[in-house]
Design a protein around this motif. Sequence first.
Motif, PDB file in Angstrom:
ATOM      1  N   ALA A  43      21.999 -20.387  57.709  1.00 56.41           N
ATOM      2  CA  ALA A  43      21.729 -20.928  56.736  1.00 56.41           C
ATOM      3  C   ALA A  43      22.503 -22.247  56.557  1.00 56.41           C
ATOM      4  N   GLU A  44      22.408 -23.086  57.733  1.00 55.94           N
ATOM      5  CA  GLU A  44      23.355 -24.047  57.840  1.00 55.94           C
ATOM      6  C   GLU A  44      22.962 -25.201  57.199  1.00 55.94           C
ATOM      7  N   SER A  45      21.692 -25.296  56.657  1.00 54.91           N
ATOM      8  CA  SER A  45      21.213 -26.597  56.179  1.00 54.91           C
ATOM      9  C   SER A  45      20.273 -26.432  54.791  1.00 54.91           C
ATOM     10  N   ASP A  46      19.978 -27.627  54.384  1.00 54.40           N
ATOM     11  CA  ASP A  46      18.756 -27.405  53.048  1.00 54.40           C
ATOM     12  C   ASP A  46      17.574 -27.184  54.052  1.00 54.40           C
ATOM     13  N   TRP A  47      17.226 -27.916  55.264  1.00 53.34           N
ATOM     14  CA  TRP A  47      15.904 -27.692  56.092  1.00 53.34           C
ATOM     15  C   TRP A  47      15.805 -26.129  56.228  1.00 53.34           C
ATOM     16  N   ARG A  48      16.965 -25.459  56.758  1.00 55.41           N
ATOM     17  CA  ARG A  48      17.166 -23.941  57.039  1.00 55.41           C
ATOM     18  C   ARG A  48      16.505 -23.199  55.926  1.00 55.41           C
ATOM     19  N   ASP A 122       9.868 -23.758  64.943  1.00 59.23           N
ATOM     20  CA  ASP A 122      10.942 -24.684  64.771  1.00 59.23           C
ATOM     21  C   ASP A 122      11.140 -25.478  66.161  1.00 59.23           C
ATOM     22  N   ARG A 123      12.612 -24.573  66.780  1.00 60.72           N
ATOM     23  CA  ARG A 123      12.964 -25.410  67.808  1.00 60.72           C
ATOM     24  C   ARG A 123      12.179 -24.641  69.001  1.00 60.72           C
ATOM     25  N   MET A 124      12.414 -25.279  70.313  1.00 58.83           N
ATOM     26  CA  MET A 124      11.497 -24.664  71.536  1.00 58.83           C
ATOM     27  C   MET A 124      12.463 -23.841  72.331  1.00 58.83           C
ATOM     28  N   SER A 173      16.793 -27.896  70.613  1.00 56.50           N
ATOM     29  CA  SER A 173      15.783 -28.884  70.699  1.00 56.50           C
ATOM     30  C   SER A 173      15.906 -30.066  69.818  1.00 56.50           C
ATOM     31  N   ALA A 174      16.418 -29.710  68.643  1.00 58.06           N
ATOM     32  CA  ALA A 174      16.605 -30.766  67.659  1.00 58.06           C
ATOM     33  C   ALA A 174      17.690 -31.611  68.012  1.00 58.06           C
ATOM     34  N   GLN A 175      18.742 -31.244  68.488  1.00 56.54           N
ATOM     35  CA  GLN A 175      19.624 -32.087  69.037  1.00 56.54           C
ATOM     36  C   GLN A 175      19.287 -32.736  70.236  1.00 56.54           C
ATOM     37  N   SER A 226      22.812 -39.789  62.137  1.00 60.73           N
ATOM     38  CA  SER A 226      23.083 -38.303  62.063  1.00 60.73           C
ATOM     39  C   SER A 226      22.077 -37.467  62.125  1.00 60.73           C
ATOM     40  N   GLU A 227      22.058 -36.450  63.078  1.00 60.89           N
ATOM     41  CA  GLU A 227      20.617 -35.766  63.541  1.00 60.89           C
ATOM     42  C   GLU A 227      20.580 -34.789  62.481  1.00 60.89           C
ATOM     43  N   ASN A 228      21.285 -34.532  61.113  1.00 55.29           N
ATOM     44  CA  ASN A 228      20.377 -34.106  59.998  1.00 55.29           C
ATOM     45  C   ASN A 228      20.944 -34.420  58.796  1.00 55.29           C
ATOM     46  N   ASP A 229      20.289 -33.927  57.605  1.00 51.59           N
ATOM     47  CA  ASP A 229      20.641 -34.689  56.393  1.00 51.59           C
ATOM     48  C   ASP A 229      21.642 -34.219  55.947  1.00 51.59           C
TER      49      ASP A 229
HETATM   50  O1  GYE Z   1      16.804 -30.580  61.441  1.00 52.36           O
HETATM   51  C1  GYE Z   1      18.538 -29.109  60.738  1.00 52.36           C
HETATM   52  C2  GYE Z   1      18.563 -27.597  60.734  1.00 52.36           C
HETATM   53  O2  GYE Z   1      15.919 -27.223  64.055  1.00 52.36           O
HETATM   54  C3  GYE Z   1      14.650 -28.902  62.691  1.00 52.36           C
HETATM   55  O3  GYE Z   1      17.838 -27.287  62.106  1.00 52.36           O
HETATM   56  C4  GYE Z   1      15.676 -27.889  62.955  1.00 52.36           C
HETATM   57  C5  GYE Z   1      16.800 -28.316  62.263  1.00 52.36           C
HETATM   58  C6  GYE Z   1      17.191 -29.314  61.230  1.00 52.36           C
HETATM   59  O4  GYE Z   1      19.729 -26.960  60.746  1.00 52.36           O
HETATM   60  O5  GYE Z   1      18.719 -29.647  59.297  1.00 52.36           O
END
Ligand code: GYE
Length: 323
Positions: A43-48, A122-124, A173-175, A226-229
């Motif tokens: 639950a690290e981000s708004d996206w998640r 989501d990620r691969m 993968s996102a990174q 920044s790789e995410n919001d």
């Molecule tokens: O960008 C980030 C989340 O994997 C696309 O994971 C996702 C990424 C997203 O924590 O906010």
Amino acid sequence: MKRILLMACILAVLMLTACAPTPAATLETYDDMIVVGFSQVGAESDWRNANTRSMQEALSEQNGYRLIIDDAQQKQERQITAIRNFIHQGVDYIVLAPTTEKGWDTVLAEAKAAKVPVIIVDRMIEVEDDSLFTCWIGSDFRKEGDEAVGWLAQHFGEKPLRIVHLQGNLGSSAQLGRTQGLDAGLAQHPAWELVYRDTGDFTQAKGQELVEALLTQGIQFDVIYSENDNMAYGAIDALKNAGLQPGEDVTIISFDASHRALEMVMAGEISFDVECNPLHGPRVQAIIEKLEAGGKPPKLTYVEESTFDAATITREIMDGRGY
Ligand code: GYE
């Protein structure tokens, strides 16, 4: 006395009922439902969080699903344990949103042996044998990185740029994709200089901490990639606390384009945000329905995404978004 006795009896009955073991919810209870075990990153981000909500809404009891979510708190070992538990419980499908790309071969071979289809979202993942998963749906993260670099090139051309790079979870993968995009940009533009790079684990707290440390050390920079919001929110707080104006003193590039971030694009604090769509719930639902009907979903599906800057964002776009 009689009344006291009566009260004592009622109390005893109540206590016995309360202590009686409730029958464990076994999966047989859900015979008429499709049981899905979803191993979520965290639950690290708004996206998640938007992604989790989307899965809950689509794979709801109303739609005929029993969804079991396991939050791995960004730890791959926890995901491996969760998948083993799902297999053991006899779920019909496993949905995996993987933390990192590598390290899934063994546990997915176990799922295959137990004949549980695995859908990756989501990620691969990177596995020796592609038959270990049924299909994948997600974003083209390298393309997202290229979009961001394209915007920087268009706006700054060959001007000297000092870039701070806040990376997501290393090995995800996102990174990897977003970092590859920036690396390609750095190779192409000799005037761009990478002054700092570290992982902020996709969290707001870490984003803030890293930028605060840079400012304390007196490191000068023009751009934060920044790789995410959420890391961008943290970076923005750090800049503001130091009396700097995001969008003017420092250009901020971000990924996800969640609602809060688009407000910041409108306010001119985030200069460019690359959309990453988290609404995979209905897509997974469609995949399962296809499989249930004996169909074969495409092995890989990339989601369409767009980009936003001050010139393209409008209130209508923001109001129409589901995350
Ligand atoms: O960008 C980030 C989340 O994997 C696309 O994971 C996702 C990424 C997203 O924590 O906010």
